[in-house]
Enzyme design. Structure first.
Site, PDB file in Angstrom:
ATOM      1  N   CYS A 186      24.245  -3.839 -11.620  1.00  0.00           N
ATOM      2  CA  CYS A 186      25.275  -4.329 -10.704  1.00  0.00           C
ATOM      3  C   CYS A 186      26.357  -3.294 -10.459  1.00  0.00           C
ATOM      4  CB  CYS A 186      25.878  -5.618 -11.230  1.00  0.00           C
ATOM      5  SG  CYS A 186      26.503  -5.502 -12.895  1.00  0.00           S
ATOM      6  N   CYS A 246       6.481 -23.691 -20.280  1.00  0.00           N
ATOM      7  CA  CYS A 246       6.493 -25.130 -19.967  1.00  0.00           C
ATOM      8  C   CYS A 246       5.130 -25.777 -20.130  1.00  0.00           C
ATOM      9  CB  CYS A 246       7.059 -25.378 -18.575  1.00  0.00           C
ATOM     10  SG  CYS A 246       6.067 -24.734 -17.234  1.00  0.00           S
TER      11      CYS A 246
HETATM   12 ZN   LIG Z   1       6.795 -22.674 -16.657  1.00  0.00          ZN
END
Ligand SMILES: [Zn+2]
Length: 264
Positions: A186, A246
């Protein structure tokens, strides 16, 4: 709500989609905001003004002169102070009813998990991929909705990962840690001041919609803005069936060497 609250929040209460019930939900809610910089500034201003009951803000940095071009929750006399303290003082002046708790450190590990578990919703306004992935893992673990934003140069993006729904994609499905992500710094890239306002205000809007249960959120979508042309693109997100985060597999190794800046 007392008379003053009915007045303070009247323009939300007048919206039939929100009303007294929705405003009560906001007053009872707890948002974890990670990052008090360019994106975190407008997020915190709108969430506090809207009457979110409790806001926990985490940021390790101190204000400096280069922040003031875009980090509008901080003032010139904040230079040298912890960003979380400066933000808390500003928010108190806007709405003393919002309880602001501050964590003046880069959150990780057990502390991050504890904070995510205690919140109803998490806003990611951070500036590096390692933290973004750590936040995502905690949100998956505790099934918390995650509102994610990023801004660099004239490019902004926003998405919602509503991890209360097991069918939702997570941040890792979209940006695998082993993926080929361009390193951006940045300090040398620059960021267009109102861009963080646009993306941050949208993160606040998505957070308020999720907390009140109104409308249709950006869950499952990634919006990308080119502020030079003000063109938006929308990409549909699909859950990665091989996602180690997940889908319950082994958690991928975090590449700590990658230091990217997306929030400016
Ligand atoms: Zn995921």
């Amino acid at each position: 709500m007392d008379d003053n609250q009915l007045l303070r929040y009247s323009r939300h209460i007048l919206l039939p989609e929100i009303g007294i019930d929705g405003q009560d939900r906001l007053l009872a809610s707890h948002v974890l905001l990670i990052g008090a910089g360019g994106l975190g500034a407008p997020v915190s201003l709108y969430l506090a003004a809207s009457g979110v009951g409790k806001l926990t803000i985490c940021d390790a940095d101190e204000d400096d002169l280069t922040n003031l071009q875009r980090q509008i929750v901080h003032y010139t006399d904040s230079i040298g102070r912890k960003k979380v303290e400066s933000a808390r003082d500003t928010l108190k002046r806007i709405n003393p009813e919002t309880r602001v708790e501050i964590v003046a450190q880069r959150v990780a590990g057990a502390l991050l998990e504890e904070l995510v578990e205690s919140a109803d919703l998490v806003v990611d306004a951070t500036d590096n991929f390692a933290t973004r992935h750590a936040i995502n893992r905690a949100c998956v673990r505790f099934a918390r909705p995650l509102v994610s934003g990023a801004a660099i140069r004239f490019d902004g993006q926003i998405s919602v990962f509503d991890l209360r729904d097991p069918a939702s994609a997570c941040y890792h499905c979209l940006f695998p840690e082993s993926g080929e992500l361009e390193e951006m710094r940045c300090a040398v890239m620059g960021v267009f001041a109102p861009l963080v306002g646009i993306i941050g205000a949208m993160q606040a809007a998505e957070a308020l919609k999720i907390l009140t249960g109104i409308g249709e959120t950006l869950n499952g979508k990634l919006l990308m803005l080119d502020a030079l042309t003000m063109q938006w693109r929308s990409v549909r997100l699909r859950k990665d069936p091989a996602c180690p985060v997940c889908m319950g597999g082994e958690t991928a190794q975090v590449d700590q060497s990658r230091t990217s800046c997306q929030a400016g």
